[in-house]
Write a protein that holds these residues in place. Structure first.
Motif, PDB file in Angstrom:
ATOM      1  N   TYR A 124      37.647  42.442  35.166  1.00  0.00           N
ATOM      2  CA  TYR A 124      35.962  42.240  35.186  1.00  0.00           C
ATOM      3  C   TYR A 124      35.284  43.145  34.392  1.00  0.00           C
ATOM      4  CZ  TYR A 124      36.408  38.243  37.896  1.00  0.00           C
ATOM      5  OH  TYR A 124      37.022  36.753  38.657  1.00  0.00           O
ATOM      6  N   SER A 125      36.222  44.498  34.053  1.00  0.00           N
ATOM      7  CA  SER A 125      35.373  45.370  33.084  1.00  0.00           C
ATOM      8  C   SER A 125      35.618  44.965  31.646  1.00  0.00           C
ATOM      9  CB  SER A 125      36.034  46.616  33.436  1.00  0.00           C
ATOM     10  OG  SER A 125      35.919  47.258  34.855  1.00  0.00           O
ATOM     11  N   THR A 126      36.581  44.214  31.357  1.00  0.00           N
ATOM     12  CA  THR A 126      36.688  43.680  29.985  1.00  0.00           C
ATOM     13  C   THR A 126      35.569  42.715  29.473  1.00  0.00           C
ATOM     14  OG1 THR A 126      37.891  41.607  30.384  1.00  0.00           O
ATOM     15  CG2 THR A 126      39.031  43.751  30.132  1.00  0.00           C
ATOM     16  N   PRO A 127      35.365  42.429  28.099  1.00  0.00           N
ATOM     17  CA  PRO A 127      34.167  41.514  27.605  1.00  0.00           C
ATOM     18  C   PRO A 127      34.315  40.190  28.366  1.00  0.00           C
ATOM     19  CG  PRO A 127      35.177  43.007  26.003  1.00  0.00           C
ATOM     20  CD  PRO A 127      35.868  43.416  26.851  1.00  0.00           C
ATOM     21  N   LEU A 128      35.831  39.515  28.233  1.00  0.00           N
ATOM     22  CA  LEU A 128      35.932  38.284  28.821  1.00  0.00           C
ATOM     23  C   LEU A 128      35.829  38.430  30.465  1.00  0.00           C
ATOM     24  CD1 LEU A 128      36.948  35.414  28.776  1.00  0.00           C
ATOM     25  CD2 LEU A 128      39.287  36.376  28.872  1.00  0.00           C
ATOM     26  N   GLY A 129      35.968  39.442  31.034  1.00  0.00           N
ATOM     27  CA  GLY A 129      35.476  39.453  32.535  1.00  0.00           C
ATOM     28  C   GLY A 129      34.221  39.493  32.688  1.00  0.00           C
ATOM     29  N   LYS A 130      33.671  40.299  31.968  1.00  0.00           N
ATOM     30  CA  LYS A 130      31.946  40.300  31.997  1.00  0.00           C
ATOM     31  C   LYS A 130      31.643  38.852  31.667  1.00  0.00           C
ATOM     32  CE  LYS A 130      31.739  45.102  31.367  1.00  0.00           C
ATOM     33  NZ  LYS A 130      31.440  46.276  30.253  1.00  0.00           N
ATOM     34  N   LYS A 131      32.056  38.094  30.832  1.00  0.00           N
ATOM     35  CA  LYS A 131      31.392  37.018  30.392  1.00  0.00           C
ATOM     36  C   LYS A 131      31.546  36.033  31.552  1.00  0.00           C
ATOM     37  CE  LYS A 131      31.657  33.034  27.075  1.00  0.00           C
ATOM     38  NZ  LYS A 131      32.327  32.549  26.036  1.00  0.00           N
ATOM     39  N   SER A 132      32.906  36.069  32.024  1.00  0.00           N
ATOM     40  CA  SER A 132      33.344  35.095  33.128  1.00  0.00           C
ATOM     41  C   SER A 132      32.206  35.327  34.402  1.00  0.00           C
ATOM     42  CB  SER A 132      34.526  35.084  33.707  1.00  0.00           C
ATOM     43  OG  SER A 132      34.877  36.350  34.035  1.00  0.00           O
ATOM     44  N   ILE A 133      31.753  36.674  34.519  1.00  0.00           N
ATOM     45  CA  ILE A 133      31.054  36.978  35.704  1.00  0.00           C
ATOM     46  C   ILE A 133      29.341  36.291  35.418  1.00  0.00           C
ATOM     47  CG2 ILE A 133      29.680  39.019  36.894  1.00  0.00           C
ATOM     48  CD1 ILE A 133      32.061  40.531  36.455  1.00  0.00           C
ATOM     49  N   GLN A 134      29.204  36.489  34.082  1.00  0.00           N
ATOM     50  CA  GLN A 134      27.826  35.936  33.793  1.00  0.00           C
ATOM     51  C   GLN A 134      27.921  34.420  33.722  1.00  0.00           C
ATOM     52  OE1 GLN A 134      27.004  37.787  29.765  1.00  0.00           O
ATOM     53  NE2 GLN A 134      25.102  38.603  30.510  1.00  0.00           N
ATOM     54  N   ALA A 135      28.877  33.825  33.055  1.00  0.00           N
ATOM     55  CA  ALA A 135      28.811  32.141  33.353  1.00  0.00           C
ATOM     56  C   ALA A 135      29.044  31.717  34.648  1.00  0.00           C
ATOM     57  CB  ALA A 135      29.928  31.931  32.150  1.00  0.00           C
ATOM     58  N   PRO A 137      27.907  31.735  37.800  1.00  0.00           N
ATOM     59  CA  PRO A 137      26.908  31.025  38.480  1.00  0.00           C
ATOM     60  C   PRO A 137      26.572  29.645  37.616  1.00  0.00           C
ATOM     61  CG  PRO A 137      26.024  33.349  38.286  1.00  0.00           C
ATOM     62  CD  PRO A 137      27.574  33.204  37.364  1.00  0.00           C
ATOM     63  N   ALA A 138      26.246  29.426  36.367  1.00  0.00           N
ATOM     64  CA  ALA A 138      26.127  28.339  35.648  1.00  0.00           C
ATOM     65  C   ALA A 138      27.083  27.376  36.008  1.00  0.00           C
ATOM     66  CB  ALA A 138      25.564  28.428  34.395  1.00  0.00           C
ATOM     67  N   VAL A 139      28.441  27.688  35.700  1.00  0.00           N
ATOM     68  CA  VAL A 139      29.414  26.853  35.860  1.00  0.00           C
ATOM     69  C   VAL A 139      29.540  26.353  37.241  1.00  0.00           C
ATOM     70  CG1 VAL A 139      32.074  26.763  35.895  1.00  0.00           C
ATOM     71  CG2 VAL A 139      31.010  28.243  34.013  1.00  0.00           C
ATOM     72  N   MET A 140      29.533  27.335  38.306  1.00  0.00           N
ATOM     73  CA  MET A 140      29.477  26.640  39.638  1.00  0.00           C
ATOM     74  C   MET A 140      28.205  25.715  39.989  1.00  0.00           C
ATOM     75  SD  MET A 140      32.062  27.696  41.197  1.00  0.00           S
ATOM     76  CE  MET A 140      31.961  27.422  42.750  1.00  0.00           C
ATOM     77  N   GLY A 141      27.072  25.867  39.391  1.00  0.00           N
ATOM     78  CA  GLY A 141      26.090  25.127  39.519  1.00  0.00           C
ATOM     79  C   GLY A 141      26.384  23.633  38.928  1.00  0.00           C
ATOM     80  N   GLU A 142      26.661  23.666  37.728  1.00  0.00           N
ATOM     81  CA  GLU A 142      26.760  22.225  36.946  1.00  0.00           C
ATOM     82  C   GLU A 142      28.214  21.660  37.826  1.00  0.00           C
ATOM     83  OE1 GLU A 142      27.413  23.006  32.701  1.00  0.00           O
ATOM     84  OE2 GLU A 142      25.986  24.497  32.730  1.00  0.00           O
ATOM     85  N   CYS A 143      29.334  22.372  38.319  1.00  0.00           N
ATOM     86  CA  CYS A 143      30.394  21.851  38.970  1.00  0.00           C
ATOM     87  C   CYS A 143      29.810  21.107  40.258  1.00  0.00           C
ATOM     88  CB  CYS A 143      31.346  22.796  39.268  1.00  0.00           C
ATOM     89  SG  CYS A 143      32.332  23.241  37.853  1.00  0.00           S
ATOM     90  N   MET A 144      28.787  21.800  41.192  1.00  0.00           N
ATOM     91  CA  MET A 144      28.137  21.241  42.189  1.00  0.00           C
ATOM     92  C   MET A 144      27.637  19.864  41.647  1.00  0.00           C
ATOM     93  SD  MET A 144      27.004  24.453  44.755  1.00  0.00           S
ATOM     94  CE  MET A 144      26.034  22.926  45.571  1.00  0.00           C
ATOM     95  N   GLN A 145      26.769  19.744  40.693  1.00  0.00           N
ATOM     96  CA  GLN A 145      26.308  18.578  40.188  1.00  0.00           C
ATOM     97  C   GLN A 145      27.070  17.462  40.106  1.00  0.00           C
ATOM     98  OE1 GLN A 145      23.567  19.982  37.092  1.00  0.00           O
ATOM     99  NE2 GLN A 145      22.137  20.458  38.204  1.00  0.00           N
ATOM    100  N   VAL A 146      28.352  17.756  39.244  1.00  0.00           N
ATOM    101  CA  VAL A 146      29.478  17.031  39.115  1.00  0.00           C
ATOM    102  C   VAL A 146      30.019  16.433  40.307  1.00  0.00           C
ATOM    103  CG1 VAL A 146      31.604  16.852  37.939  1.00  0.00           C
ATOM    104  CG2 VAL A 146      30.000  17.987  36.547  1.00  0.00           C
ATOM    105  N   GLY A 147      30.429  17.311  41.081  1.00  0.00           N
ATOM    106  CA  GLY A 147      30.800  16.897  42.435  1.00  0.00           C
ATOM    107  C   GLY A 147      30.111  16.069  42.900  1.00  0.00           C
ATOM    108  N   GLN A 148      28.691  16.442  43.037  1.00  0.00           N
ATOM    109  CA  GLN A 148      27.771  15.585  44.215  1.00  0.00           C
ATOM    110  C   GLN A 148      27.773  14.239  43.332  1.00  0.00           C
ATOM    111  OE1 GLN A 148      23.565  17.138  44.173  1.00  0.00           O
ATOM    112  NE2 GLN A 148      23.105  15.309  45.456  1.00  0.00           N
TER     113      GLN A 148
END
Length: 174
Positions: A124-135, A137-148
Protein backbone atom coordinates in the motif's frame (compact mmCIF):
# COMPACT_ATOMS: atom_id res chain seq x y z
CA UNK A 1 -47.69 16.07 14.61
CA UNK A 2 -45.80 12.86 13.91
CA UNK A 3 -46.69 9.86 16.00
CA UNK A 4 -44.91 6.53 15.90
CA UNK A 5 -46.99 3.66 14.66
CA UNK A 6 -46.46 0.04 15.52
CA UNK A 7 -45.25 -0.55 11.97
CA UNK A 8 -42.60 2.15 12.22
CA UNK A 9 -41.40 0.89 15.60
CA UNK A 10 -41.23 -2.67 14.27
CA UNK A 11 -39.33 -1.55 11.18
CA UNK A 12 -36.89 0.52 13.19
CA UNK A 13 -36.45 -2.26 15.75
CA UNK A 14 -35.80 -4.77 12.97
CA UNK A 15 -33.21 -2.45 11.41
CA UNK A 16 -31.44 -2.00 14.75
CA UNK A 17 -31.38 -5.77 15.41
CA UNK A 18 -29.78 -6.35 11.99
CA UNK A 19 -27.25 -3.57 12.60
CA UNK A 20 -26.28 -4.87 16.07
CA UNK A 21 -25.97 -8.41 14.70
CA UNK A 22 -23.59 -7.22 11.96
CA UNK A 23 -21.46 -5.32 14.47
CA UNK A 24 -21.34 -8.29 16.84
CA UNK A 25 -20.19 -10.54 14.01
CA UNK A 26 -17.33 -8.16 13.24
CA UNK A 27 -16.34 -7.77 16.88
CA UNK A 28 -16.66 -11.40 17.91
CA UNK A 29 -13.29 -12.63 16.61
CA UNK A 30 -11.14 -14.47 19.11
CA UNK A 31 -8.66 -12.12 20.74
CA UNK A 32 -5.41 -13.96 21.35
CA UNK A 33 -2.57 -12.04 22.92
CA UNK A 34 -1.25 -9.69 20.26
CA UNK A 35 2.14 -8.03 20.72
CA UNK A 36 2.27 -4.24 20.86
CA UNK A 37 4.36 -4.18 17.68
CA UNK A 38 1.91 -6.41 15.77
CA UNK A 39 -1.05 -4.39 17.05
CA UNK A 40 0.71 -1.19 16.01
CA UNK A 41 1.40 -2.58 12.52
CA UNK A 42 -2.24 -3.58 12.08
CA UNK A 43 -3.45 -0.14 13.22
CA UNK A 44 -0.94 1.43 10.81
CA UNK A 45 -2.34 -0.71 7.98
CA UNK A 46 -5.93 0.18 8.90
CA UNK A 47 -5.10 3.90 8.94
CA UNK A 48 -3.04 3.65 5.77
CA UNK A 49 -5.86 1.96 3.86
CA UNK A 50 -8.55 4.29 5.17
CA UNK A 51 -10.40 1.36 6.73
CA UNK A 52 -12.09 3.64 9.27
CA UNK A 53 -13.48 5.97 6.62
CA UNK A 54 -14.46 3.06 4.38
CA UNK A 55 -16.13 1.27 7.29
CA UNK A 56 -18.01 4.42 8.16
CA UNK A 57 -19.08 4.89 4.54
CA UNK A 58 -20.25 1.29 4.22
CA UNK A 59 -22.10 1.33 7.55
CA UNK A 60 -23.90 4.56 6.75
CA UNK A 61 -24.74 3.38 3.21
CA UNK A 62 -26.25 0.10 4.42
CA UNK A 63 -28.15 1.85 7.20
CA UNK A 64 -29.45 4.47 4.78
CA UNK A 65 -30.73 1.74 2.46
CA UNK A 66 -32.53 0.07 5.36
CA UNK A 67 -34.01 3.37 6.56
CA UNK A 68 -35.07 4.34 3.03
CA UNK A 69 -36.79 0.97 2.65
CA UNK A 70 -38.41 1.41 6.06
CA UNK A 71 -39.59 4.88 4.99
CA UNK A 72 -41.19 3.46 1.84
CA UNK A 73 -42.99 0.83 3.91
CA UNK A 74 -44.06 3.45 6.45
CA UNK A 75 -45.37 6.35 4.35
CA UNK A 76 -46.64 8.19 7.42
CA UNK A 77 -43.03 8.73 8.54
CA UNK A 78 -42.15 12.33 7.67
CA UNK A 79 -39.01 12.89 5.58
CA UNK A 80 -37.70 15.12 8.38
CA UNK A 81 -37.86 12.16 10.79
CA UNK A 82 -36.02 9.94 8.29
CA UNK A 83 -33.33 12.62 7.89
CA UNK A 84 -32.99 12.99 11.69
CA UNK A 85 -32.61 9.22 12.11
CA UNK A 86 -29.94 9.06 9.38
CA UNK A 87 -28.08 12.01 10.87
CA UNK A 88 -28.10 10.58 14.39
CA UNK A 89 -26.92 7.17 13.22
CA UNK A 90 -24.10 8.80 11.22
CA UNK A 91 -23.02 10.71 14.33
CA UNK A 92 -23.03 7.55 16.48
CA UNK A 93 -21.05 5.67 13.82
CA UNK A 94 -18.43 8.44 13.69
CA UNK A 95 -18.13 8.53 17.49
CA UNK A 96 -17.86 4.74 17.84
CA UNK A 97 -15.72 3.91 14.78
CA UNK A 98 -12.35 4.19 16.61
CA UNK A 99 -13.52 1.50 19.06
CA UNK A 100 -14.54 -0.73 16.16
CA UNK A 101 -11.12 -0.29 14.54
CA UNK A 102 -9.49 -1.42 17.78
CA UNK A 103 -11.78 -4.44 17.93
CA UNK A 104 -10.92 -5.33 14.32
CA UNK A 105 -7.22 -5.75 15.18
CA UNK A 106 -7.72 -9.36 16.43
CA UNK A 107 -9.50 -10.23 13.17
CA UNK A 108 -6.46 -9.16 11.16
CA UNK A 109 -4.14 -10.90 13.63
CA UNK A 110 -6.16 -14.10 13.19
CA UNK A 111 -5.88 -14.10 9.39
CA UNK A 112 -2.47 -12.51 8.78
CA UNK A 113 1.00 -12.94 10.23
CA UNK A 114 3.02 -9.92 11.21
CA UNK A 115 5.19 -10.46 8.11
CA UNK A 116 2.06 -10.47 5.91
CA UNK A 117 0.77 -7.26 7.53
CA UNK A 118 4.17 -5.68 6.85
CA UNK A 119 3.94 -6.93 3.25
CA UNK A 120 0.54 -5.28 2.90
CA UNK A 121 1.96 -2.06 4.34
CA UNK A 122 4.77 -2.25 1.78
CA UNK A 123 2.25 -2.87 -1.03
CA UNK A 124 0.00 0.00 0.00
CA UNK A 125 3.07 2.26 0.00
CA UNK A 126 3.57 1.60 -3.74
CA UNK A 127 1.86 3.66 -6.46
CA UNK A 128 -0.53 0.77 -7.26
CA UNK A 129 -1.30 0.29 -3.56
CA UNK A 130 -1.98 4.01 -3.14
CA UNK A 131 -4.23 3.97 -6.22
CA UNK A 132 -6.20 1.00 -4.88
CA UNK A 133 -6.70 2.84 -1.57
CA UNK A 134 -7.99 5.89 -3.44
CA UNK A 135 -10.25 3.90 -5.75
CA UNK A 136 -11.70 1.48 -3.18
CA UNK A 137 -14.46 3.74 -1.77
CA UNK A 138 -15.81 4.42 -5.26
CA UNK A 139 -15.45 0.76 -6.26
CA UNK A 140 -17.27 -0.39 -3.12
CA UNK A 141 -20.02 2.20 -3.58
CA UNK A 142 -20.57 1.16 -7.18
CA UNK A 143 -20.47 -2.53 -6.22
CA UNK A 144 -23.14 -1.87 -3.59
CA UNK A 145 -25.35 -0.27 -6.26
CA UNK A 146 -24.79 -3.20 -8.61
CA UNK A 147 -25.54 -5.64 -5.78
CA UNK A 148 -28.70 -3.78 -4.82
CA UNK A 149 -29.95 -3.80 -8.42
CA UNK A 150 -29.07 -7.49 -8.69
CA UNK A 151 -31.00 -8.25 -5.49
CA UNK A 152 -34.00 -6.28 -6.69
CA UNK A 153 -33.85 -8.16 -9.99
CA UNK A 154 -33.92 -11.62 -8.43
CA UNK A 155 -36.41 -10.79 -5.67
CA UNK A 156 -39.59 -11.27 -7.78
CA UNK A 157 -38.58 -14.81 -8.76
CA UNK A 158 -37.27 -15.66 -5.32
CA UNK A 159 -40.56 -15.27 -3.45
CA UNK A 160 -42.50 -17.86 -5.51
CA UNK A 161 -39.57 -20.28 -5.27
CA UNK A 162 -39.44 -19.87 -1.49
CA UNK A 163 -43.19 -20.37 -1.22
CA UNK A 164 -42.98 -23.50 -3.41
CA UNK A 165 -40.08 -24.91 -1.40
CA UNK A 166 -41.79 -24.30 1.91
CA UNK A 167 -44.93 -25.96 0.58
CA UNK A 168 -42.89 -29.02 -0.54
CA UNK A 169 -41.31 -29.12 2.93
CA UNK A 170 -44.76 -29.18 4.51
CA UNK A 171 -44.98 -25.56 5.67
CA UNK A 172 -48.37 -24.53 4.34
CA UNK A 173 -50.19 -21.31 5.24
CA UNK A 174 -52.96 -23.41 6.76
Amino acid sequence: MFTQTGTMRKGFSCMMVIFVFVLLQVGSACAEEISKEFRSDIIRLLKMTGAEALGLQMGVAVTNQIIDSMGKNTPEMPPKAVAAIKDEISQVFAEEMPKLMTEIVPVYAKHFTQAEINGLIAFYSTPLGKKSIQAMPAVMGECMQVGQAWGEGIAPGLVPRLESRLKREGFDDK
